[in-house]
Design an enzyme around this catalytic site. Structure first.
Site, PDB file in Angstrom:
ATOM      1  N   TYR A 131      62.138  62.652  40.002  1.00  0.00           N
ATOM      2  CA  TYR A 131      61.473  62.801  38.710  1.00  0.00           C
ATOM      3  C   TYR A 131      61.551  64.259  38.253  1.00  0.00           C
ATOM      4  CZ  TYR A 131      59.657  58.090  39.283  1.00  0.00           C
ATOM      5  OH  TYR A 131      59.557  56.724  39.434  1.00  0.00           O
TER       6      TYR A 131
ATOM      7  N   CYS B 196      66.646  53.508  35.252  1.00  0.00           N
ATOM      8  CA  CYS B 196      65.437  54.178  35.748  1.00  0.00           C
ATOM      9  C   CYS B 196      65.224  53.895  37.234  1.00  0.00           C
ATOM     10  CB  CYS B 196      64.219  53.799  34.919  1.00  0.00           C
ATOM     11  SG  CYS B 196      63.946  52.038  34.759  1.00  0.00           S
ATOM     12  N   HIS B 197      65.886  52.864  37.777  1.00  0.00           N
ATOM     13  CA  HIS B 197      65.766  52.581  39.208  1.00  0.00           C
ATOM     14  C   HIS B 197      66.408  53.676  40.064  1.00  0.00           C
ATOM     15  CE1 HIS B 197      69.665  50.815  38.049  1.00  0.00           C
ATOM     16  NE2 HIS B 197      70.045  51.095  39.286  1.00  0.00           N
TER      17      HIS B 197
ATOM     18  N   GLU C 226      73.972  49.206  44.727  1.00  0.00           N
ATOM     19  CA  GLU C 226      74.793  50.354  44.325  1.00  0.00           C
ATOM     20  C   GLU C 226      75.279  51.179  45.509  1.00  0.00           C
ATOM     21  OE1 GLU C 226      73.094  52.664  41.175  1.00  0.00           O
ATOM     22  OE2 GLU C 226      72.674  50.907  39.954  1.00  0.00           O
TER      23      GLU C 226
ATOM     24  N   ASN D 231      60.757  52.145  29.653  1.00  0.00           N
ATOM     25  CA  ASN D 231      62.183  51.957  29.397  1.00  0.00           C
ATOM     26  C   ASN D 231      62.431  50.516  28.932  1.00  0.00           C
ATOM     27  OD1 ASN D 231      64.960  51.624  29.569  1.00  0.00           O
ATOM     28  ND2 ASN D 231      65.095  52.075  31.752  1.00  0.00           N
TER      29      ASN D 231
END
Length: 156
Positions: A87, A118-119, A149, A110
């Site tokens: 963050y 945002c993850h 990912e 979001n």
């Protein structure tokens, strides 16, 4: 439009310009929703969940959020597939180094999670923090997305 994914059902809405929202909760599709855009969004999300897509080019139509939130959402789109940022790093990227909590709030609101990733934002200490405003379920989904990912292995 509702689609089934490995993390559960996802709903999408669109206008004539692009996708307006992606939600883990049911949303009503407006009568004027652009079906071509919805089908393209569905196709790209399905490719992402099959591991065949790392970025999205479906048009987005963001008609909400403050100027600051929109700036944060643009910064999130710059985080590459399989990478994370804290963050604090996102706050620095938007030239507001003390706005860490505001970054969290922008993530929480979001309108296009996954597409605006945002993850990929985690706590300074490397801990996974809230996702979708739902601590337990949200963190599990966030973790699944990061496993998909390649940031985490399934066993971590």
């Amino acid at each position: 439009m509702k689609i089934k994914t490995i993390i559960g059902d996802i709903w999408m809405a669109a206008d004539n310009c692009g996708l307006t929202s992606v939600s883990f909760q049911p949303i009503v599709e407006g009568e004027q929703a652009n079906q071509e855009i919805l089908l393209l969004g569905k196709k790209q999300l399905q490719e992402y969940f099959r591991g065949e897509r790392q970025s999205f080019d479906v048009p987005l139509s963001i008609n909400r959020g403050t100027i600051f939130q929109r700036k944060v959402w643009r910064a999130l789109q710059a985080i590459p597939f399989g990478e994370i940022r804290s963050y604090k790093e996102v706050a620095i990227a938007v030239s507001s180094p003390k706005a860490v909590r505001a970054i969290g709030q922008a993530n929480r609101t979001n309108p296009l999670p996954i597409l605006i990733p945002c993850h990929r934002v985690i706590g300074q200490n490397g801990q996974l923090t809230g996702y979708m405003g739902n601590i337990e379920e949200g963190i599990a989904i966030k973790r699944q997305l990061l496993v998909l990912e390649g940031y985490f292995s399934e066993n971590e």
